[in-house]
Design an enzyme around this catalytic site. Structure first.
Site, PDB file in Angstrom:
ATOM      1  CG  ASP A   6      16.079 -18.670  20.071  1.00 15.58           C
ATOM      2  OD1 ASP A   6      17.148 -18.289  20.607  1.00 15.58           O
ATOM      3  OD2 ASP A   6      15.093 -19.044  20.729  1.00 15.58           O
ATOM      4  CG  HIS A  16      21.362 -17.207  22.222  1.00 14.13           C
ATOM      5  ND1 HIS A  16      21.100 -16.257  23.205  1.00 14.13           N
ATOM      6  CD2 HIS A  16      20.156 -17.535  21.707  1.00 14.13           C
ATOM      7  CE1 HIS A  16      19.786 -16.055  23.269  1.00 14.13           C
ATOM      8  NE2 HIS A  16      19.192 -16.822  22.364  1.00 14.13           N
TER       9      HIS A  16
HETATM   10 ZN   LIG Z   1      14.130 -16.128  23.899  1.00 17.24          ZN
END
Ligand SMILES: [Zn+2]
Length: 485
Positions: free
Chosen positions: A358, A81
């Site tokens: 992540d 992200h």
């Molecule tokens: Zn997720």
């Protein structure tokens, strides 16, 4: 310039984005997951091209082992992200790419949960423009949203997104809640040759949940987050995939950040039935466990007794830090030590295809609050290698498997949309633009807010020494990162 330093990486000192004109690394440990080979060797990069890969034998190889300088293909992260557009205080494309390079990654797939969501080509164009402006040679890839606005209500323009170059579709941050929509998405994406990347979670089981359901949550008074929330979603997704395949043989499902032994077992069974399902696990789920919320700071494999039972951190003196560190709040939550062990087993037996970070940077404002109110996520792209090497050092994972899960494994998940295309990518391939990470397994580095390039300082590993200092990352023949002296 010519750089020849026996036994260690030469300093290149040209700055991010500069072409690697001439680099020779001698007497290093080469790991080539593309060729399934590792051993003593040397590499030469000339004008950005990996000109020579030489494997050393006999006397020449004497004294070179896997505990010193290691050269591997640059890593590929399936799940990160970067927060741009919409939350540039937490991360930007530029800082995210710098963090990736610092962690040894030469390609990163960002998730579409930005503001606005990446649900149409103009948002992708904006992110790619930011990557180009950054000057980083790290390849930025993106998953498009499955549903318009990630609202879960109607499919996004999958065809247009595919034409624009996304590598898969995901509503990550949230699951595709509607089974009917997931079925349509698997079919449509399958016709486009792209995977659906699902974040498996049944939200009816996780409302208000804070910590893995079990002893630790109970003792700490945190609301339990049942493993079944993930397992049931994985079962649902696989069942839908199995039916969609009858009509759309190209349908593919990728399950991201699996965290429980039971959901990995479901994938294991689906793979043995030849279903086109792949999955990844994160560094934090394979190495940390829920006892960290109580203040334990040992690796997950140290929290298991010889008979496989979880040790009680209050009884064996493992608690060394204050409880409720908000940097440990993550979705899915840190699970039991035996779930973490199952993640490592899954990597070893091929059930888990990849380690994906992540990487979820957050501002201090979003994290410096009480545990249950903190934003979910760990800033992890720079600590991934060190965590994996800690597992290798502990004998829980082979170096070859760990590197493959960061290179060829994720490349296979992306298929022809992996950087370079095809299945032979992520090896040490002569004649191709150099994509390399060079790290020193004999050197540790201390994780600190200053040491990490990400804007997100939300790492539970702050203050800890990790093995495997990255010395040099080369992406597309250009300098992506070089460690300071
Ligand atoms: Zn997720």
């Amino acid at each position: 310039m010519t750089s020849v330093v026996p036994g260690r990486a030469a300093r290149v000192v040209q700055g991010v984005g500069a072409l690697v004109a001439d680099l020779e690394i001698t007497r290093a440990w080469l790991v080539d997951p593309g060729a399934g080979r590792e051993g003593p060797g040397e590499i030469v990069v000339t004008n950005g091209v990996l000109e020579a890969v030489t494997w050393l034998e006999g006397a020449e190889a004497t004294g070179v082992d896997a505990t010193g300088i290691v050269v591997a293909p640059g890593f590929l992260d399936l799940h990160a992200h970067f927060r741009e557009p919409g939350n540039e205080d937490a991360e930007t494309v530029a800082t995210g790419l710098a963090a990736a390079a610092r962690g040894g990654f030469t390609a990163v797939c960002v998730m579409p949960n930005t503001t606005p969501a990446l649900d149409e080509p103009s948002v992708l164009a904006r992110i790619l423009a930011a990557a180009a402006t950054s000057g980083s040679p790290v390849t930025l890839l993106a998953h498009g949203a499955v549903t318009a606005g990630r609202s879960g209500e109607g499919l996004a323009a999958l065809g247009e997104l595919a034409d624009a170059g996304v590598v898969g579709f995901s509503d990550d941050g949230a699951p595709v809640r509607s089974a009917a929509l997931l079925r349509n998405a698997l079919a449509y994406a399958g016709m486009l040759g792209l995977p659906i990347v699902d974040h498996p979670e049944d939200p009816t089981l996780t409302g208000g949940a804070e910590a893995n359901e079990g002893l630790i949550a109970t003792v700490l008074g945190l609301r339990g987050w049942p493993g079944a929330a993930e397992v049931s979603a994985v079962a649902r997704d696989i069942a839908i995939l199995a039916e969609v395949l009858a009509d759309v043989p190209g349908a593919r499902l990728h399950l991201t950040h699996l965290s429980t032994a039971a959901s990995l077992d479901l994938v294991r069974r689906a793979k043995s039935a030849d279903l086109p399902v792949t999955c990844d696990v994160t560094p934090h789920h394979l190495a940390l466990s829920d006892e960290w919320l109580a203040g334990a700071r040992r690796w997950a494999w140290e929290a298991l007794a010889d008979d496989g039972a979880a040790r009680d951190p209050w009884r064996d003196g493992a608690i060394t830090a204050p409880p409720f560190d908000p940097s440990l709040r993550v979705n899915p939550p840190l699970r039991s030590a035996s779930d973490a062990a199952a993640c490592l087993v899954a990597l070893g037996d091929g059930t888990a295809d990849a380690i994906a970070t992540d990487h979820a940077p957050h501002t201090e404002v979003d994290k410096a609050v009480e545990f249950g109110l903190a934003a979910n996520g760990i800033s992890g792209i720079e600590t991934a290698l060190g965590v994996v090497l800690a597992a290798v050092d502990a004998g829980r994972l082979s170096l070859a498997t760990g590197i493959a899960a960061l290179t060829t494994g994720p490349a296979r998940v992306l298929g022809d949309r992996a950087p370079g295309g095809g299945s032979a990518v992520r090896g040490l391939i002569e004649g191709q633009p150099a994509n390399l990470v060079v790290f020193d397994r004999s050197a540790t580095w201390r994780v600190s807010a200053e040491a990490i390039a990400s804007k997100g300082k939300n790492s539970p590993l702050l203050g800890r020494d990790l093995p495997g200092r990255v010395l040099l990352t080369v992406a597309g023949g250009r300098i992506a990162y070089e460690a300071p002296e």
